[in-house]
Design an enzyme around this catalytic site. Structure first.
Site, short mmCIF file in Angstrom:
data_model
loop_
_atom_site.label_atom_id
_atom_site.label_comp_id
_atom_site.label_asym_id
_atom_site.label_seq_id
_atom_site.Cartn_x
_atom_site.Cartn_y
_atom_site.Cartn_z
N GLY A 176 0.84 -1.20 0.00
CA GLY A 176 0.00 0.00 0.00
C GLY A 176 0.86 1.24 0.00
N SER A 183 12.02 -2.84 -3.23
CA SER A 183 11.51 -1.47 -3.14
C SER A 183 12.58 -0.50 -2.68
CB SER A 183 10.36 -1.45 -2.12
OG SER A 183 10.07 -0.13 -1.74
N TYR A 223 7.90 -2.80 6.09
CA TYR A 223 7.77 -3.20 4.68
C TYR A 223 9.16 -3.26 4.04
CZ TYR A 223 6.70 -2.23 -0.31
OH TYR A 223 6.65 -2.23 -1.68
N LYS A 236 11.33 -6.49 2.52
CA LYS A 236 11.88 -6.48 1.15
C LYS A 236 13.37 -6.83 1.19
CE LYS A 236 8.44 -5.23 -1.62
NZ LYS A 236 7.88 -6.25 -2.53
P1 NAD Z 1 -0.49 -4.16 -5.97
O1 NAD Z 1 -0.98 -4.17 -4.55
O2 NAD Z 1 -1.35 -3.53 -7.00
O3 NAD Z 1 -0.16 -5.65 -6.43
C1 NAD Z 1 0.20 -6.67 -5.54
C2 NAD Z 1 -0.74 -7.84 -5.79
O4 NAD Z 1 -0.34 -8.93 -4.94
C3 NAD Z 1 -2.21 -7.54 -5.44
O5 NAD Z 1 -3.04 -7.72 -6.56
C4 NAD Z 1 -2.53 -8.52 -4.34
O6 NAD Z 1 -3.85 -9.02 -4.36
C5 NAD Z 1 -1.51 -9.62 -4.60
N1 NAD Z 1 -1.32 -10.44 -3.41
C6 NAD Z 1 -1.11 -9.98 -2.14
N2 NAD Z 1 -1.05 -11.02 -1.30
C7 NAD Z 1 -1.23 -12.14 -2.06
C8 NAD Z 1 -1.29 -13.53 -1.72
N3 NAD Z 1 -1.14 -13.94 -0.48
N4 NAD Z 1 -1.50 -14.40 -2.73
C9 NAD Z 1 -1.67 -13.97 -4.01
N5 NAD Z 1 -1.62 -12.68 -4.37
C10 NAD Z 1 -1.42 -11.78 -3.39
O7 NAD Z 1 0.95 -3.49 -5.91
P2 NAD Z 1 1.89 -2.94 -7.07
O8 NAD Z 1 2.02 -1.49 -6.88
O9 NAD Z 1 1.48 -3.47 -8.40
O10 NAD Z 1 3.29 -3.59 -6.62
C11 NAD Z 1 3.81 -4.79 -7.20
C12 NAD Z 1 5.11 -5.14 -6.51
O11 NAD Z 1 6.05 -4.08 -6.64
C13 NAD Z 1 4.96 -5.38 -5.01
O12 NAD Z 1 5.82 -6.42 -4.63
C14 NAD Z 1 5.41 -4.08 -4.39
O13 NAD Z 1 5.88 -4.26 -3.09
C15 NAD Z 1 6.50 -3.67 -5.36
N6 NAD Z 1 6.74 -2.22 -5.35
C16 NAD Z 1 5.80 -1.38 -5.87
C17 NAD Z 1 6.04 -0.01 -5.86
C18 NAD Z 1 5.04 0.98 -6.44
O14 NAD Z 1 5.36 2.16 -6.49
N7 NAD Z 1 3.87 0.57 -6.89
C19 NAD Z 1 7.22 0.50 -5.30
C20 NAD Z 1 8.13 -0.40 -4.76
C21 NAD Z 1 7.89 -1.76 -4.81
#
Ligand code: NAD
Length: 323
Positions: free
Chosen positions: A76, A118, A149, A153
């Site tokens: 989040g 991240s 978080y 990571k």
């Molecule tokens: P997001 O929350 O849209 O996607 C993560 C997905 O993981 C969700 O759809 C969720 O339902 C799924 N998920 C969570 N727990 C689960 C479980 N137990 N089993 C199956 N699915 C599960 O987030 P995002 O922004 O698309 O991020 C994707 C990845 O990139 C994540 O690992 C996040 O930590 C990393 N990340 C994102 C950002 C960003 O700016 N968006 C920055 C740094 C790192």
């Protein structure tokens, strides 16, 4: 035809990654707890299930896969990750997913993985100056992330790296810095700052007011999702394991981000600064390593991505207002 498993395919970045892999001719199996909220998945097979459950992981991670993209996480924006209220779940849920996925790769002999870490891994003390934050890859140790978080990571980066070393996996790790774009969470408490600002501006009357957490002088960089997916694919095609930053180096304060969104929206609203979770004072992707190793840097300025994102969020706001 290459076969890929995309974990978290019902989410924002992985949803875009599935589209990209399909456009390259891959066969894709997407897995997630939930369907994609905003667009039907383009995966050839989409399996609903919980990656914390090793039996489910054993079912979906089949030996015929060429590549695994692990993006599922309990995730989040600041309102979810920096209040402290969700820390135990965030660490437990994401660690379980990573432990299960990487160990099932070992068992099945699936060798090639991408893992999304991240910018939250970087030490807080290097990110106190909003004008000169330090996020070069090699500054991550001694470790002092500003959130649980970030600690998870960092643990999982090491987990994947150790499986690579001990079990001969080919692992590529990226540290994403604030990725944004259409078809991402824009409301409900898990949205990140670009989506939150777009939503607030879209909901406000011209001449109205929106709330910003803190003084708004905290700085960040934001990368449009298509650029992120391009960098992920280049990393996977390279022989570079990382960890490497995938982000933008265009530093902007939250106040200036709000001004840019207002300009795109054609609205003038005033900012009311209120107490709220903010994270570090400054964070900027250091792109020297990715430039050197993958010859990658963002192809367009922040404004271009916001010009594609704001109309999508404004449309979601309008749809929600009618229902
Ligand atoms: P997001 O929350 O849209 O996607 C993560 C997905 O993981 C969700 O759809 C969720 O339902 C799924 N998920 C969570 N727990 C689960 C479980 N137990 N089993 C199956 N699915 C599960 O987030 P995002 O922004 O698309 O991020 C994707 C990845 O990139 C994540 O690992 C996040 O930590 C990393 N990340 C994102 C950002 C960003 O700016 N968006 C920055 C740094 C790192």
């Amino acid at each position: 035809m290459k076969k890929a498993l995309v974990c978290g395919a019902g989410g924002f970045i992985a949803g875009h990654l599935v589209k990209r892999l399909k456009s390259e001719g891959y066969w894709v199996r997407g897995v997630d707890l939930k369907e994609h909220e905003f667009a039907p998945s383009q995966a050839d097979e989409f399996v609903l299930g919980d990656l914390r459950d090793p039996a489910f992981v054993a079912d979906v991670l089949s030996a015929d896969l060429d590549e695994v993209y692990q993006l599922a996480a309990d995730m989040g924006g600041a309102g979810y990750l920096f209040t402290g209220d969700n820390d135990a779940d965030v660490m437990h849920n994401s660690a379980m997913i990573n432990l299960n996925v990487v160990d099932e790769m070992r068992k099945k002999g699936v060798r090639k993985a991408f893992y999304s870490s991240s910018a939250c891994v970087y030490p807080e003390h290097n990110q106190m100056d909003p004008d000169h934050p330090t996020c070069a890859e090699d500054t991550v140790y001694p470790a002092a992330p500003d959130s649980e978080y970030g600690w998870e990571k960092l643990f999982s980066e090491r987990l994947f790296a150790n499986y690579a070393r001990n079990y001969d996996l080919e692992v590529h790790v990226a540290r994403f810095h604030n990725i944004f774009g259409p078809e991402g969470t824009w409301t409900g408490g898990r949205e990140k700052v670009p989506a939150a600002v777009c939503r607030k501006v879209a909901e406000a009357e011209d001449g109205g007011e929106i709330e910003i957490w803190g003084d708004g002088k905290q700085t960040r960089t934001f990368l449009y999702v298509d650029e992120c997916v391009e960098a992920v694919r280049r990393l996977m095609e390279s022989d570079f394991a990382g960890p490497v930053n995938i982000g933008s180096d265009e530093l902007i304060s939250i106040n200036d981000l709000a001004a840019m969104v207002m300009d795109i929206a054609g609205k003038k609203v005033s900012l009311r600064h209120i107490p709220g979770p903010q994270g570090v004072r400054g964070r900027q992707s250091d792109n020297r390593l990715i430039q050197e190793k993958l010859n990658w840097s963002p192809s367009a300025p922040l404004r271009d991505g916001l010009e594609k994102t704001y109309p999508w969020i404004a449309e979601q706001v309008a749809i929600a207002a009618k229902t």
